[in-house]
Structure formats: structure tokens, C-alpha cells
Design a protein around this motif. Structure first.
Motif, mmCIF file in Angstrom:
data_model
loop_
_atom_site.group_PDB
_atom_site.id
_atom_site.type_symbol
_atom_site.label_atom_id
_atom_site.label_comp_id
_atom_site.label_asym_id
_atom_site.label_seq_id
_atom_site.Cartn_x
_atom_site.Cartn_y
_atom_site.Cartn_z
ATOM 1 N N THR A 1 0.843 -1.186 0.000
ATOM 2 C CA THR A 1 0.000 0.000 0.000
ATOM 3 C C THR A 1 0.882 1.241 0.000
ATOM 4 N N ASN B 1 0.968 7.491 -0.634
ATOM 5 C CA ASN B 1 0.330 8.597 -1.350
ATOM 6 C C ASN B 1 -0.974 8.201 -2.044
ATOM 7 N N GLY B 2 -1.362 6.928 -1.944
ATOM 8 C CA GLY B 2 -2.616 6.495 -2.540
ATOM 9 C C GLY B 2 -2.639 6.546 -4.055
ATOM 10 N N ALA B 3 -1.478 6.570 -4.687
ATOM 11 C CA ALA B 3 -1.393 6.778 -6.134
ATOM 12 C C ALA B 3 -1.577 5.476 -6.912
ATOM 13 N N GLU B 4 -1.687 5.641 -8.224
ATOM 14 C CA GLU B 4 -1.766 4.523 -9.164
ATOM 15 C C GLU B 4 -0.683 4.731 -10.220
ATOM 16 N N SER C 1 -1.502 0.834 -14.288
ATOM 17 C CA SER C 1 -1.027 0.543 -12.933
ATOM 18 C C SER C 1 -1.733 -0.686 -12.371
ATOM 19 N N SER D 1 -4.643 0.032 -7.141
ATOM 20 C CA SER D 1 -5.952 0.677 -7.122
ATOM 21 C C SER D 1 -6.019 1.543 -5.871
ATOM 22 N N ARG D 2 -6.035 2.867 -6.077
ATOM 23 C CA ARG D 2 -6.016 3.814 -4.959
ATOM 24 C C ARG D 2 -4.872 3.502 -3.991
ATOM 25 N N GLY D 3 -3.728 3.191 -4.576
ATOM 26 C CA GLY D 3 -2.528 2.943 -3.786
ATOM 27 C C GLY D 3 -2.392 1.548 -3.229
ATOM 28 N N HIS D 4 -3.332 0.664 -3.538
ATOM 29 C CA HIS D 4 -3.365 -0.665 -2.915
ATOM 30 C C HIS D 4 -3.135 -1.751 -3.962
#
Length: 289
Positions: free
Chosen positions: A162, A165-168, A186, A189-192
Motif C-alpha cells: 500500500t 500517497n494512494g497513487a496509481e 497501474s 488501485s487507490r494505492g493498494h
């Protein structure tokens, strides 16, 4: 035989070898291992330092001002014998200095130091590169630590990465060990990202931009490793397919581009350090669970 230095904190114990200044083990004081053990059936590395290049060079050669020099994958620092410069109960620093041998393949005078430091349940690894040459020095530097998958106490649980920054971030792949110019969707999904072994059938997953300055590698509902990165903008995740480890690799620099230039200064994300200057690159990891 290489020398082994053992450092400790209230929560952690680590061993570092003079060969490559490579961490050999990382344990919590209850005896649980967190670092990969280097089993040759899968991969003999444990936590190598990558210098003066990250990844491969075109035809295993770099160019400096048009002159060609042989350079193996990930450079020479990981296979060199380093000198212990300083040590205490919780910290040790090894150094690698340019020599007649290194000048044959990398024509710059330099000093590279690597410090491992423990405090509580955290490990910090800091590299410092000093340009001792009379001209600007191009180089890449990266870390390649392998941690157990599953994590101790995480057996049977899904494992995830994870991003803070929650990025993709877009995905880059390798072609014969060289980075391609194609950017793929990517896997985050929402950094995960939920890990699966088949993600690595096409080799490492490289996120050249956008992965941020930290992440958590965890077993769902179980133990975790929390990472923070300093001056390490590139991230790779790698596993030898089916092996019981995950490499979390923060880099400053990547492999050469497929079809690109052999010039060191033109490699992606290369640092070009002025004469007499120093550059610092660090990561930390905290153990929970």
C-alpha cells in the motif's frame, strides 16, 4: 571470509557483511526472521547495494565521454570487499573507495559509504556518495532488500503493498533486462496492491515515477513492514517467481533504456554529482507485529 558485524536495538538484531556491505539477517529479538536468507535454490542475494548503475547496461557496457567500459548488472559494489569505518552497538558504517580495479570499469574517483542503524523496531540504511574526481560524476544507486513472503506470522494471509500517497503509478517492464519506453496501466488501485506470484512472470514491476516516499508491505490482519524513502524516486517490486520473498527496491536510477544511449549521463534518472560534492540516499523500515 568476509567479516560480519552484528548490531542491536531493544527490538531488532541485524548482521551486515563486509562483502558488499550487505545485510545478512534482520530479526526481532524474539528470534523471528524478516529478511530473506539467500537460499541459492531461488536467489543468493539478501540486500545488495546497487552502484554505480541500477539494472543492466546496453550490452553490459557503459560509455563515458564516448569511451566504452564493461559493466555488469547492478554494478560492482555488491561484490566488492568493503572496509569497516565505524561501529557501535546499534550502528555500523562500511566504506568502498575507488581503486585501480574500479577505475578500469568506472573511470571516476569516489567514496561510497553505507550505514546500517537500528533504533527500537526500526532500521535505517543510508548511502553517501562523494565525488573525489575532477569532473562531474554520473551514477545510479539503489537498494535491493528481500523480505520474507509470507511474513512471519502471516502464513496463509493475503499480502499487500500500500503506497502512502494512494497513487496509481504507471507500470514499466523490462525487455532483456532493459527498461522499455511503454507505460502500462497501474496494478495499484487507490494505492493498494494485493500481491500474487503471477505478477512477476514478466520480471520486476518498475514504477519509475509516482510511487511516492513510503509504503507498507503487510499480511492482511497480521504483521507489516513500514518503509520510508529519501532521495529514492524510483520503485521496483520483484520476486523470483514462486520464491518465498518480495524485494522492495527503492532506487535513484534504473536500467538503461532498450534502444537508448550507452552514455552514463543519459541513463534514466541518473545523478550527476559535481566534483567535491556528496549525495545521500536512505530508506528506513519499521517492523510491526
Amino acid at each position: 571470509m568476509p567479516d560480519i558485524v552484528r548490531i542491536t536495538s531493544d527490538e531488532l538484531v541485524a548482521e551486515i557483511s563486509s562483502l558488499g556491505s550487505e545485510m545478512q539477517s534482520l530479526q526481532t529479538t524474539d528470534g523471528r526472521d524478516w529478511l530473506w536468507n539467500g537460499d541459492a535454490a531461488f536467489w543468493t542475494g539478501r540486500s545488495p547495494i546497487l552502484f554505480p548503475i541500477v539494472g543492466k547496461a546496453l550490452g553490459n557496457h557503459i560509455a563515458v565521454d564516448g569511451l566504452s567500459y564493461e559493466m555488469g548488472q547492478h554494478g560492482f559494489a555488491r561484490r566488492a570487499e568493503w572496509v569497516l569505518a565505524d561501529a557501535s552497538t546499534s550502528t555500523c558504517r562500511f566504506e568502498l573507495e575507488s581503486s585501480q580495479d574500479t577505475l578500469k570499469t568506472y573511470p571516476f574517483a569516489f567514496l561510497l559509504s553505507l550505514t546500517h542503524s537500528l533504533e527500537g523496531h526500526g532500521l535505517t540504511v543510508t548511502a553517501e556518495v562523494e565525488n573525489r574526481d575532477s569532473r562531474p560524476m554520473p551514477f545510479g544507486l539503489g537498494y535491493h532488500p528481500a523480505f520474507l513472503w509470507p511474513l512471519p506470522g502471516g502464513e496463509g494471509k493475503p499480502h499487500t503493498v500500500t503506497l502512502d500517497n494512494g497513487a496509481e503509478p504507471l507500470l514499466t517492464r523490462l525487455e532483456d533486462g532493459l527498461v522499455t519506453r511503454d507505460k502500462l496501466p497501474s496494478p495499484f488501485s487507490r494505492g493498494h496492491l494485493t500481491l500474487a506470484h503471477n505478477l512477476f512472470e514478466a520480471d520486476a514491476m518498475i514504477f519509475a515515477e509516482g510511487a511516492g516516499k513510503g509504503l507498507t508491505y503487510a499480511a492482511e490482519g497480521g504483521p507489516s513492514l513500514k518503509f520510508a524513502f529519501d532521495n529514492l524516486p524510483n520503485l521496483a517490486l520483484w520476486q523470483k517467481v514462486g520464491a518465498p520473498f518480495l524485494c522492495v527496491e527503492p532506487w535513484h536510477g534504473t536500467a538503461a533504456e532498450a534502444g537508448g544511449s550507452a552514455e552514463m549521463a543519459n541513463r534514466p534518472y541518473t545523478t550527476i554529482l559535481p566534483p567535491g560534492e556528496k549525495a545521500r540516499f536512505a530508506f528506513s523500515v519499521s517492523v510491526t507485529g
